[in-house]
Design a protein around this motif. Structure first.
Motif, PDB file in Angstrom:
ATOM      1  N   THR A   1      56.895  70.661  52.057  1.00  0.00           N
ATOM      2  CA  THR A   1      57.230  72.094  51.990  1.00  0.00           C
ATOM      3  C   THR A   1      56.338  73.135  51.960  1.00  0.00           C
ATOM      4  OG1 THR A   1      56.660  70.804  49.564  1.00  0.00           O
ATOM      5  CG2 THR A   1      59.111  70.447  50.328  1.00  0.00           C
ATOM      6  N   GLN A   2      56.085  74.352  50.679  1.00  0.00           N
ATOM      7  CA  GLN A   2      55.117  74.979  50.727  1.00  0.00           C
ATOM      8  C   GLN A   2      54.323  74.441  49.762  1.00  0.00           C
ATOM      9  OE1 GLN A   2      54.578  77.683  51.861  1.00  0.00           O
ATOM     10  NE2 GLN A   2      53.051  77.568  51.786  1.00  0.00           N
ATOM     11  N   GLN A   3      54.572  73.565  48.693  1.00  0.00           N
ATOM     12  CA  GLN A   3      53.365  73.093  47.992  1.00  0.00           C
ATOM     13  C   GLN A   3      52.933  72.031  48.315  1.00  0.00           C
ATOM     14  OE1 GLN A   3      55.835  70.684  44.321  1.00  0.00           O
ATOM     15  NE2 GLN A   3      54.731  69.777  43.392  1.00  0.00           N
ATOM     16  N   GLN A   4      53.290  71.230  49.915  1.00  0.00           N
ATOM     17  CA  GLN A   4      52.612  70.454  49.951  1.00  0.00           C
ATOM     18  C   GLN A   4      51.473  71.284  50.736  1.00  0.00           C
ATOM     19  OE1 GLN A   4      56.137  68.164  52.137  1.00  0.00           O
ATOM     20  NE2 GLN A   4      55.656  66.409  50.582  1.00  0.00           N
ATOM     21  N   ILE A   5      51.528  71.876  51.261  1.00  0.00           N
ATOM     22  CA  ILE A   5      50.860  72.951  52.917  1.00  0.00           C
ATOM     23  C   ILE A   5      49.729  72.942  51.519  1.00  0.00           C
ATOM     24  CG2 ILE A   5      50.497  75.033  53.606  1.00  0.00           C
ATOM     25  CD1 ILE A   5      53.376  74.753  54.683  1.00  0.00           C
ATOM     26  N   ASP A   6      50.042  73.966  49.981  1.00  0.00           N
ATOM     27  CA  ASP A   6      49.414  74.167  49.300  1.00  0.00           C
ATOM     28  C   ASP A   6      48.294  73.854  48.136  1.00  0.00           C
ATOM     29  OD1 ASP A   6      49.772  76.408  50.064  1.00  0.00           O
ATOM     30  OD2 ASP A   6      51.209  77.193  48.780  1.00  0.00           O
ATOM     31  N   ARG A   7      49.158  72.596  48.106  1.00  0.00           N
ATOM     32  CA  ARG A   7      48.545  71.595  47.231  1.00  0.00           C
ATOM     33  C   ARG A   7      47.091  70.778  47.778  1.00  0.00           C
ATOM     34  NH1 ARG A   7      48.066  65.363  48.461  1.00  0.00           N
ATOM     35  NH2 ARG A   7      50.088  65.074  49.746  1.00  0.00           N
ATOM     36  N   PRO A   8      46.038  70.956  46.909  1.00  0.00           N
ATOM     37  CA  PRO A   8      44.266  70.242  47.503  1.00  0.00           C
ATOM     38  C   PRO A   8      44.402  68.762  48.871  1.00  0.00           C
ATOM     39  CG  PRO A   8      44.042  70.768  45.524  1.00  0.00           C
ATOM     40  CD  PRO A   8      45.520  70.825  45.927  1.00  0.00           C
ATOM     41  N   LYS A   9      44.061  68.532  49.626  1.00  0.00           N
ATOM     42  CA  LYS A   9      44.798  67.036  49.994  1.00  0.00           C
ATOM     43  C   LYS A   9      42.993  66.168  49.710  1.00  0.00           C
ATOM     44  CE  LYS A   9      47.443  69.065  52.069  1.00  0.00           C
ATOM     45  NZ  LYS A   9      48.361  69.876  52.241  1.00  0.00           N
ATOM     46  N   PRO A  10      43.073  65.452  49.379  1.00  0.00           N
ATOM     47  CA  PRO A  10      42.013  64.474  49.057  1.00  0.00           C
ATOM     48  C   PRO A  10      41.238  64.300  50.111  1.00  0.00           C
ATOM     49  CG  PRO A  10      44.000  63.280  49.629  1.00  0.00           C
ATOM     50  CD  PRO A  10      44.972  64.214  49.627  1.00  0.00           C
ATOM     51  N   ALA A  11      39.937  63.551  50.308  1.00  0.00           N
ATOM     52  CA  ALA A  11      38.583  63.618  50.287  1.00  0.00           C
ATOM     53  C   ALA A  11      39.104  62.058  50.949  1.00  0.00           C
ATOM     54  CB  ALA A  11      37.330  64.120  49.831  1.00  0.00           C
ATOM     55  N   ARG A  12      38.465  62.073  52.038  1.00  0.00           N
ATOM     56  CA  ARG A  12      38.898  60.919  52.962  1.00  0.00           C
ATOM     57  C   ARG A  12      37.902  59.994  53.165  1.00  0.00           C
ATOM     58  NH1 ARG A  12      44.261  60.278  52.210  1.00  0.00           N
ATOM     59  NH2 ARG A  12      45.278  61.792  53.735  1.00  0.00           N
ATOM     60  N   PHE A  13      37.632  58.700  52.890  1.00  0.00           N
ATOM     61  CA  PHE A  13      36.682  58.227  53.367  1.00  0.00           C
ATOM     62  C   PHE A  13      35.913  57.735  54.462  1.00  0.00           C
ATOM     63  CE2 PHE A  13      38.423  55.299  49.800  1.00  0.00           C
ATOM     64  CZ  PHE A  13      36.962  54.881  48.995  1.00  0.00           C
ATOM     65  N   SER A  14      34.892  58.343  54.860  1.00  0.00           N
ATOM     66  CA  SER A  14      34.125  58.049  56.517  1.00  0.00           C
ATOM     67  C   SER A  14      34.871  57.307  57.331  1.00  0.00           C
ATOM     68  CB  SER A  14      33.101  58.090  56.404  1.00  0.00           C
ATOM     69  OG  SER A  14      31.900  59.448  56.124  1.00  0.00           O
ATOM     70  N   ARG A  15      34.847  57.126  58.557  1.00  0.00           N
ATOM     71  CA  ARG A  15      35.156  56.181  59.505  1.00  0.00           C
ATOM     72  C   ARG A  15      34.458  55.126  59.206  1.00  0.00           C
ATOM     73  NH1 ARG A  15      37.504  58.922  64.644  1.00  0.00           N
ATOM     74  NH2 ARG A  15      39.687  57.883  64.782  1.00  0.00           N
ATOM     75  N   GLU A  16      32.565  55.240  59.391  1.00  0.00           N
ATOM     76  CA  GLU A  16      32.395  54.234  59.472  1.00  0.00           C
ATOM     77  C   GLU A  16      33.283  53.130  58.338  1.00  0.00           C
ATOM     78  OE1 GLU A  16      28.179  54.290  57.001  1.00  0.00           O
ATOM     79  OE2 GLU A  16      29.020  56.732  57.781  1.00  0.00           O
ATOM     80  N   PHE A  17      33.452  53.738  57.318  1.00  0.00           N
ATOM     81  CA  PHE A  17      33.123  52.438  56.296  1.00  0.00           C
ATOM     82  C   PHE A  17      34.917  52.228  56.185  1.00  0.00           C
ATOM     83  CE2 PHE A  17      31.043  55.481  53.706  1.00  0.00           C
ATOM     84  CZ  PHE A  17      29.514  54.713  53.666  1.00  0.00           C
ATOM     85  N   ILE A  18      35.276  52.615  57.002  1.00  0.00           N
ATOM     86  CA  ILE A  18      37.024  52.178  57.252  1.00  0.00           C
ATOM     87  C   ILE A  18      37.566  51.509  58.407  1.00  0.00           C
ATOM     88  CG2 ILE A  18      38.173  53.158  54.916  1.00  0.00           C
ATOM     89  CD1 ILE A  18      39.232  55.312  56.881  1.00  0.00           C
ATOM     90  N   VAL A  19      37.196  52.277  59.476  1.00  0.00           N
ATOM     91  CA  VAL A  19      37.360  51.291  60.854  1.00  0.00           C
ATOM     92  C   VAL A  19      36.584  49.957  61.336  1.00  0.00           C
ATOM     93  CG1 VAL A  19      37.198  52.207  63.500  1.00  0.00           C
ATOM     94  CG2 VAL A  19      38.142  53.811  61.819  1.00  0.00           C
ATOM     95  N   HIS A  20      37.009  49.387  61.757  1.00  0.00           N
ATOM     96  CA  HIS A  20      37.320  48.037  62.493  1.00  0.00           C
ATOM     97  C   HIS A  20      37.160  47.922  63.738  1.00  0.00           C
ATOM     98  CE1 HIS A  20      35.705  47.099  58.131  1.00  0.00           C
ATOM     99  NE2 HIS A  20      37.248  47.207  57.675  1.00  0.00           N
ATOM    100  N   GLU A  21      36.245  47.412  64.454  1.00  0.00           N
ATOM    101  CA  GLU A  21      36.105  47.370  65.973  1.00  0.00           C
ATOM    102  C   GLU A  21      36.194  45.955  66.079  1.00  0.00           C
ATOM    103  OE1 GLU A  21      34.739  48.960  70.222  1.00  0.00           O
ATOM    104  OE2 GLU A  21      34.035  50.136  68.218  1.00  0.00           O
ATOM    105  N   ASN A  22      36.666  45.038  66.999  1.00  0.00           N
ATOM    106  CA  ASN A  22      37.265  43.681  67.633  1.00  0.00           C
ATOM    107  C   ASN A  22      36.987  42.719  66.236  1.00  0.00           C
ATOM    108  OD1 ASN A  22      37.504  44.817  70.314  1.00  0.00           O
ATOM    109  ND2 ASN A  22      35.340  44.934  70.476  1.00  0.00           N
ATOM    110  N   SER A  23      36.698  42.463  65.113  1.00  0.00           N
ATOM    111  CA  SER A  23      36.487  42.171  63.768  1.00  0.00           C
ATOM    112  C   SER A  23      36.561  42.927  62.348  1.00  0.00           C
ATOM    113  CB  SER A  23      35.378  40.813  64.081  1.00  0.00           C
ATOM    114  OG  SER A  23      34.430  41.441  64.015  1.00  0.00           O
TER     115      SER A  23
END
Length: 106
Positions: free
Chosen positions: A23-45
């Motif tokens: 919706t237009q409201q969803q398009i217009d609302r501020p998006k939350p900042a996301r964590f950097s990948r280094e903190f949330i992406v785990h590879e192999n374990s």
């Protein structure tokens, strides 16, 4: 609903993918900042983080959210309120309780 989705016994949906247009409201609302990948992406374990790394992650997140004054206690308090006290969360907990009750009463 398990019947609607033809799910076998002991399988329950934990995520939903919605198709359509925002919706237009969803398009217009501020998006939350996301964590950097280094903190949330785990590879192999899964990799555990130290308290120092968590603190760094929260400070970086606060900068991304344009609110560097937010402390770690306030940050987690805000997450708790948003994620665990929301009406949606209470409804999901109720729904899951109903599903589990169906399985445990057999």
């Amino acid at each position: 609903n398990a019947e609607l989705l033809h799910l076998p016994e002991f399988v329950l949906p934990v995520s939903m993918l919605v198709f359509g247009y925002p919706t237009q409201q969803q398009i217009d609302r501020p998006k939350p900042a996301r964590f950097s990948r280094e903190f949330i992406v785990h590879e192999n374990s899964y990799q555990s983080m130290s308290l120092t790394q968590y603190d760094l992650m929260i400070k970086e997140q606060a900068k991304l959210a344009d609110n560097p004054a937010v402390g770690i206690k306030r940050y987690y308090s805000d997450i708790y309120k948003r994620k665990y006290q929301a009406a949606f969360t209470h409804e999901m907990n109720r729904s899951v309780s109903v599903m589990i009750k169906k399985w445990t009463n057999k």
